[in-house]
Design a protein around this motif. Structure first.
Motif, short mmCIF file in Angstrom:
data_model
loop_
_atom_site.label_atom_id
_atom_site.label_comp_id
_atom_site.label_asym_id
_atom_site.label_seq_id
_atom_site.Cartn_x
_atom_site.Cartn_y
_atom_site.Cartn_z
N CYS A 60 97.22 14.95 24.05
CA CYS A 60 97.55 15.06 22.63
C CYS A 60 99.06 15.13 22.39
O CYS A 60 99.72 16.07 22.85
N PRO A 61 99.62 14.18 21.65
CA PRO A 61 101.06 14.20 21.39
C PRO A 61 101.47 15.37 20.51
O PRO A 61 102.58 15.90 20.65
N LEU A 62 100.61 15.82 19.62
CA LEU A 62 100.91 16.94 18.74
C LEU A 62 101.07 18.22 19.55
O LEU A 62 102.02 18.98 19.36
N ALA A 63 100.17 18.46 20.49
CA ALA A 63 100.24 19.65 21.32
C ALA A 63 101.46 19.60 22.24
O ALA A 63 102.12 20.61 22.47
N LYS A 64 101.77 18.43 22.77
CA LYS A 64 102.94 18.28 23.64
C LYS A 64 104.21 18.56 22.86
O LYS A 64 105.14 19.18 23.35
#
Length: 81
Positions: A60-64
């Motif tokens: 997930c790019p949001l979590a990263k």
């Protein structure tokens, strides 16, 4: 998992907040529930918390992005005398 159904409504959930803060619980047009990643838009089975957690940690790019903003993974305050 791909889904050809349409989202009818986004539902509220009190499930594990550490996992579900990154997902919307969606009621689909065929009356089943799916989890939709807020950062990636991917649909997954809503019953699979371990799969959702793995997605968040690995893909997930949001979590990263949130992780890098917090500076997680970097060591601060450690110095040798």
């Amino acid at each position: 998992m791909t889904c050809n159904d349409e989202v009818v409504m986004v539902l509220e959930t009190k499930r594990n907040p550490a996992i579900w803060k990154n997902f919307d619980l969606c009621l689909m047009s065929d009356s089943h529930e799916m989890a939709r990643c807020k950062g990636y838009g991917k649909f997954m089975k809503a019953s699979a918390n371990s799969t959702l957690k793995k997605h968040t940690e690995k893909h997930c790019p949001l979590a990263k992005e949130k992780k890098s903003e917090k500076g997680e993974g970097s060591r601060t305050g450690s110095s040798k005398d």
